[in-house]
Design an enzyme around this catalytic site. Structure first.
Site, PDB file in Angstrom:
ATOM      1  N   GLY A  12       0.979  -1.212   0.306  1.00 15.11           N
ATOM      2  CA  GLY A  12       0.483   0.156   0.422  1.00 15.11           C
ATOM      3  C   GLY A  12       0.737   1.117   0.641  1.00 15.11           C
ATOM      4  N   ASP A  13       0.161   1.946  -0.024  1.00 11.84           N
ATOM      5  CA  ASP A  13       0.676   3.456   0.002  1.00 11.84           C
ATOM      6  C   ASP A  13       1.773   3.725  -1.610  1.00 11.84           C
ATOM      7  OD1 ASP A  13      -1.053   4.388   1.374  1.00 11.84           O
ATOM      8  OD2 ASP A  13       0.810   3.835   3.566  1.00 11.84           O
ATOM      9  N   GLY A  15       1.986   5.081  -3.960  1.00 15.40           N
ATOM     10  CA  GLY A  15       1.496   6.660  -4.709  1.00 15.40           C
ATOM     11  C   GLY A  15       0.348   6.370  -5.834  1.00 15.40           C
ATOM     12  N   LYS A  16      -0.516   5.054  -5.991  1.00 12.85           N
ATOM     13  CA  LYS A  16      -0.795   5.205  -6.080  1.00 12.85           C
ATOM     14  C   LYS A  16      -2.243   6.523  -7.324  1.00 12.85           C
ATOM     15  CE  LYS A  16      -3.314   1.936  -3.418  1.00 12.85           C
ATOM     16  NZ  LYS A  16      -2.329   2.113  -2.560  1.00 12.85           N
ATOM     17  N   GLY A  17      -2.482   6.618  -5.617  1.00 14.77           N
ATOM     18  CA  GLY A  17      -3.101   7.971  -5.906  1.00 14.77           C
ATOM     19  C   GLY A  17      -2.484   9.052  -7.170  1.00 14.77           C
ATOM     20  N   LYS A  18      -1.449   9.508  -6.698  1.00 12.29           N
ATOM     21  CA  LYS A  18      -0.532  10.833  -8.110  1.00 12.29           C
ATOM     22  C   LYS A  18      -1.025   9.405  -9.628  1.00 12.29           C
ATOM     23  CE  LYS A  18       3.315  11.237 -10.027  1.00 12.29           C
ATOM     24  NZ  LYS A  18       4.533  12.427 -10.551  1.00 12.29           N
ATOM     25  N   GLY A  40      -5.561   6.300   2.044  1.00 12.45           N
ATOM     26  CA  GLY A  40      -5.080   7.242   2.019  1.00 12.45           C
ATOM     27  C   GLY A  40      -4.715   7.615   0.589  1.00 12.45           C
ATOM     28  N   HIS A  41      -5.412   8.679  -0.426  1.00 15.25           N
ATOM     29  CA  HIS A  41      -4.892   8.621  -1.323  1.00 15.25           C
ATOM     30  C   HIS A  41      -3.996   9.748  -1.812  1.00 15.25           C
ATOM     31  CE1 HIS A  41      -6.774   4.392  -3.865  1.00 15.25           C
ATOM     32  NE2 HIS A  41      -5.901   4.116  -2.174  1.00 15.25           N
ATOM     33  N   GLN A 224      -5.258  -0.487  -0.901  1.00 13.47           N
ATOM     34  CA  GLN A 224      -4.216  -1.237  -0.158  1.00 13.47           C
ATOM     35  C   GLN A 224      -3.244  -1.554  -1.724  1.00 13.47           C
ATOM     36  OE1 GLN A 224      -7.740  -1.377   0.124  1.00 13.47           O
ATOM     37  NE2 GLN A 224      -6.825   0.476   1.549  1.00 13.47           N
ATOM     38  N   THR A 239      -4.969  -6.725   5.372  1.00 19.07           N
ATOM     39  CA  THR A 239      -6.748  -6.187   4.953  1.00 19.07           C
ATOM     40  C   THR A 239      -8.231  -6.894   4.876  1.00 19.07           C
ATOM     41  OG1 THR A 239      -8.114  -4.306   4.706  1.00 19.07           O
ATOM     42  CG2 THR A 239      -6.450  -5.333   2.635  1.00 19.07           C
ATOM     43  N   ARG A 303       0.438   7.111  10.984  1.00 20.30           N
ATOM     44  CA  ARG A 303       1.565   6.781  11.913  1.00 20.30           C
ATOM     45  C   ARG A 303       3.018   6.480  10.935  1.00 20.30           C
ATOM     46  NH1 ARG A 303      -1.352   1.220  12.468  1.00 20.30           N
ATOM     47  NH2 ARG A 303      -2.453   1.715  10.604  1.00 20.30           N
ATOM     48  N   LEU A 332      11.319   7.881  -6.859  1.00 21.00           N
ATOM     49  CA  LEU A 332      12.210   7.370  -7.269  1.00 21.00           C
ATOM     50  C   LEU A 332      13.493   8.332  -6.877  1.00 21.00           C
ATOM     51  CD1 LEU A 332      14.321   5.547  -9.240  1.00 21.00           C
ATOM     52  CD2 LEU A 332      14.308   7.034 -10.904  1.00 21.00           C
ATOM     53  N   GLY A 415       7.949  12.815  -8.499  1.00 21.48           N
ATOM     54  CA  GLY A 415       7.493  14.032  -7.241  1.00 21.48           C
ATOM     55  C   GLY A 415       6.496  13.213  -6.936  1.00 21.48           C
TER      56      GLY A 415
HETATM   57  P1  GDP Z   1      -1.243   5.525  -2.379  1.00 20.22           P
HETATM   58  O1  GDP Z   1      -2.117   4.822  -0.796  1.00 20.22           O
HETATM   59  O2  GDP Z   1      -0.389   4.441  -3.299  1.00 20.22           O
HETATM   60  O3  GDP Z   1      -2.513   6.214  -3.096  1.00 20.22           O
HETATM   61  O4  GDP Z   1      -0.148   6.304  -2.048  1.00 20.22           O
HETATM   62  P2  GDP Z   1      -0.342   7.588  -0.754  1.00 20.22           P
HETATM   63  O5  GDP Z   1      -0.821   8.496  -0.820  1.00 20.22           O
HETATM   64  O6  GDP Z   1      -0.815   7.025   0.599  1.00 20.22           O
HETATM   65  O7  GDP Z   1       1.487   7.053  -0.496  1.00 20.22           O
HETATM   66  C1  GDP Z   1       2.295   8.209  -1.347  1.00 20.22           C
HETATM   67  C2  GDP Z   1       2.992   9.078  -0.902  1.00 20.22           C
HETATM   68  O8  GDP Z   1       4.098   9.432  -2.179  1.00 20.22           O
HETATM   69  C3  GDP Z   1       2.348  10.854  -1.154  1.00 20.22           C
HETATM   70  O9  GDP Z   1       2.691  11.577  -0.310  1.00 20.22           O
HETATM   71  C4  GDP Z   1       2.495  10.971  -2.348  1.00 20.22           C
HETATM   72  O10 GDP Z   1       2.357  12.807  -2.420  1.00 20.22           O
HETATM   73  C5  GDP Z   1       4.140  10.560  -2.248  1.00 20.22           C
HETATM   74  N1  GDP Z   1       4.117  10.590  -3.813  1.00 20.22           N
HETATM   75  C6  GDP Z   1       3.890   9.915  -5.121  1.00 20.22           C
HETATM   76  N2  GDP Z   1       4.323   9.759  -5.815  1.00 20.22           N
HETATM   77  C7  GDP Z   1       5.647  10.279  -5.791  1.00 20.22           C
HETATM   78  C8  GDP Z   1       6.577  10.568  -5.962  1.00 20.22           C
HETATM   79  O11 GDP Z   1       7.824  10.291  -7.294  1.00 20.22           O
HETATM   80  N3  GDP Z   1       7.899  11.108  -5.572  1.00 20.22           N
HETATM   81  C9  GDP Z   1       7.388  12.027  -4.201  1.00 20.22           C
HETATM   82  N4  GDP Z   1       8.722  12.559  -3.769  1.00 20.22           N
HETATM   83  N5  GDP Z   1       6.609  11.853  -4.112  1.00 20.22           N
HETATM   84  C10 GDP Z   1       5.896  10.901  -4.460  1.00 20.22           C
HETATM   85  P1  IMO Z   2      -3.533   3.044   0.518  1.00 22.83           P
HETATM   86  O1  IMO Z   2      -5.049   2.549  -0.813  1.00 22.83           O
HETATM   87  C1  IMO Z   2      -0.911   1.158   3.880  1.00 22.83           C
HETATM   88  C2  IMO Z   2      -3.370  -1.623   6.686  1.00 22.83           C
HETATM   89  C3  IMO Z   2      -2.903  -0.925   8.154  1.00 22.83           C
HETATM   90  C4  IMO Z   2      -3.212  -1.807   8.931  1.00 22.83           C
HETATM   91  C5  IMO Z   2      -3.257  -3.603   7.848  1.00 22.83           C
HETATM   92  C6  IMO Z   2      -4.919  -3.776   8.367  1.00 22.83           C
HETATM   93  O2  IMO Z   2      -4.034   4.105   0.674  1.00 22.83           O
HETATM   94  O3  IMO Z   2      -2.439   2.398  -0.148  1.00 22.83           O
HETATM   95  P2  IMO Z   2      -7.360  -2.662   7.911  1.00 22.83           P
HETATM   96  O4  IMO Z   2      -8.000  -1.378   8.273  1.00 22.83           O
HETATM   97  O5  IMO Z   2      -7.756  -2.192   6.173  1.00 22.83           O
HETATM   98  O6  IMO Z   2      -7.950  -3.700   8.910  1.00 22.83           O
HETATM   99  O7  IMO Z   2      -5.826  -2.352   8.630  1.00 22.83           O
HETATM  100  O8  IMO Z   2      -3.094  -2.978   6.075  1.00 22.83           O
HETATM  101  N1  IMO Z   2      -3.617  -0.471   5.447  1.00 22.83           N
HETATM  102  C7  IMO Z   2      -2.517  -0.076   4.630  1.00 22.83           C
HETATM  103  N2  IMO Z   2      -1.328   0.029   4.664  1.00 22.83           N
HETATM  104  N3  IMO Z   2      -2.053   1.653   2.277  1.00 22.83           N
HETATM  105  C8  IMO Z   2      -3.139   1.893   2.354  1.00 22.83           C
HETATM  106  O9  IMO Z   2      -4.357   1.373   1.633  1.00 22.83           O
HETATM  107  C9  IMO Z   2      -3.743   0.723   3.879  1.00 22.83           C
HETATM  108  N4  IMO Z   2      -5.020  -0.386   4.043  1.00 22.83           N
HETATM  109  C10 IMO Z   2      -5.037  -0.929   5.181  1.00 22.83           C
HETATM  110  O10 IMO Z   2      -1.982  -0.843   7.947  1.00 22.83           O
HETATM  111  O11 IMO Z   2      -1.646  -2.995   8.377  1.00 22.83           O
HETATM  112 MG    MG Z   3      -2.049   5.555   0.937  1.00 19.47          MG
END
Ligand code: GDP
Ligand code: IMO
Ligand code: MG
Length: 430
Positions: A12-13, A15-18, A40-41, A224, A239, A303, A332, A415
């Protein structure tokens, strides 16, 4: 045709949202298929900085319809709040949002049960987001869930609640010794939900398939990542949904033949929030400096994210399960300040060398990574949008990741802003 699936390829996290925001500029529909407001995207574009939890990331592109599919669990209060926040920021989604009538709702008692269960797990806690995700999906599977369509008929909802609440209340009272919830309190909330959300609740499965049949472009928004998948992740530290390609199909009821591209989104290193095995985790100054430079703190819970080197074993596994047609590497630029970068190319487990993670979490905890070290680059990559400007060592690093993942890296993100993107290959043009 066509549908592009955007999948989290790690924990997860990534950078899917971007990437979804970037691709949605040329889409007719952006459709979420799994998870809930545990996601959280982040989207950063010329309209501002946004954190989306339930509303799909296509809301910033004109003429995109944003669909919340049947596979998503929806906390109605969170959805209402998010819509209001977007409206305040000048983004009107009143004509562009649809919620599947089959999507399950996260009820107030699911949120209570999530926290109560986590506290009870003690040292074995999963580290959930506390948003009620697990309990809501559990009720879905137990067939005691409440779906979006149920709030359209409050008389019927009352009958339904009277049937399901005694069981939930027995758990609340007898296991956790807390106050039960009343049917009246839920009905009162449901009346507000019906009023605020009723007009968005629709038969979205048919709509999405009709658009695809008419030649429209649909971006399937994953939440995720595969390593959090209920079946394919590091169970039980996962999850409760399916962020993998199968989840995209069941979570929207789209026909697999429509999916022409499967994009795996990888960070240039690894992160994880919550508990569970993480073979390449860093506990030293390098990890700390990445966390600080990249502000690696959760978008949903705030967190600190755990940081580690890129794990090629998990990346290859991720590709085997999802079958990516393209990989995307984000962040990168975060590695710009690092002189020597490690990548994990195999695991050692006892005397065995593994090229695929073991299924059992205990065995995975015992795996030690085998590293290869690559030289960092002297010119920063931050903000580069033209492949020819990438420093040679960054190209070498990308080539190595491509080789480990086992599919072409067609997009590189340098970025957080929409424009800080290198399109290695224009995947949207057939
Ligand atoms: P998601 O859950 O997959 O949409 O990712 P999140 O938004 O939770 O976390 C990704 C973080 O990386 C966010 O703060 C974005 O703004 C940031 N981000 C995405 N692509 C890039 C990148 O290429 N470089 C940098 N520095 N930040 C990035
Ligand atoms: P995005 O879409 C990162 C993690 C939680 C925990 C586990 C179970 O932003 O990538 P839950 O509340 O789903 O029962 O928690 O999954 N988790 C994530 N970690 N990005 C997420 O979503 C997540 N969604 C759940 O931190 O370890
Ligand atoms: Mg996220």
């Amino acid at each position: 045709m066509p549908a592009y699936a955007i999948l989290g390829a790690q924990w997860g996290d990534e950078g899917k949202g971007k990437i979804i925001d970037y691709l949605s500029q040329r889409a007719n529909i952006v459709a979420r298929f799994s998870g809930g407001n545990n996601a959280g995207h982040t989207v950063i574009n010329d309209m501002g900085d946004f954190s989306l939890h339930l509303v799909p990331c296509g809301v910033f592109s004109k003429s995109v319809t944003n669909v919340i599919g049947n596979g998503v669990v929806v906390d109605p209060d969170v959805l209402i709040e998010e819509m209001q926040a977007l409206e305040k920021a000048g983004i009107d989604i009143s004509h562009s949002l649809m919620v599947s009538e089959r999507a399950h709702l996260i009820m107030p008692y699911h949120v209570m049960l999530d926290t109560l269960a986590e506290n009870r797990r003690g040292k074995q806690a999963i580290g959930t987001t506390g948003k009620g995700i697990g309990p809501a999906y559990s009720d879905k599977t137990l067939r005691t869930g409440i779906r979006a369509a149920d709030i359209l008929d409050l008389e019927n909802l009352k009958v339904r609640l009277e049937s399901v609440l005694p069981y939930t209340n027995a758990i609340l009272e007898k296991i956790y010794a807390v106050e039960p919830v009343t049917t009246e309190s839920i009905l009162e909330k449901a009346a507000n939900w019906k009023n605020r959300l009723g007009s968005f609740i629709k038969p979205v499965g048919r709509y999405v398939n009709d658009v695809l049949d008419d030649g429209g472009t649909v971006v399937l928004e994953g939440a995720q990542g595969i390593l959090l998948d209920l079946d394919h992740g590091t169970y039980p530290f996962v999850t409760s949904s399916s962020p993998t390609i199968g989840g995209a199909i069941t979570g929207l009821a789209i026909q697999p033949r429509h999916i022409t591209s499967v994009l795996g989104i990888f960070k240039a290193y690894n992160t994880r929030v919550g508990s569970g095995p993480f073979p390449t985790e860093l506990f030293d100054d390098v990890g700390e400096s990445i966390r600080t430079v990249a502000r690696e703190f959760g978008t949903t819970t705030g967190r600190a994210r755990r940081i580690g080197w890129f794990d090629g074993v998990l990346a290859r596994y991720s590709n085997r399960v999802n079958g990516y047609t393209s990989a995307v590497v984000t962040r990168l630029d975060v590695l710009d300040h690092i002189d020597s970068i490690k990548v994990c190319v195999g695991y050692k487990l006892g005397t065995d060398i593994l090229d695929e993670p073991p299924g059992g979490v205990a065995a995975l905890e015992k795996c030690s990574p085998i590293y290869e070290t690559l030289e960092g680059w002297d010119i920063p990559t931050a903000g580069i949008s033209d492949l020819s400007n990438l420093p040679t060592n960054a190209r070498v690093y990308i080539d190595r990741l491509e080789n480990l993942i086992g599919c072409p890296i067609d997009i590189i993100s340098t970025g957080p802003h929409r424009d800080q993107t290198i399109m290695v290959k224009d995947i949207l043009t057939p």
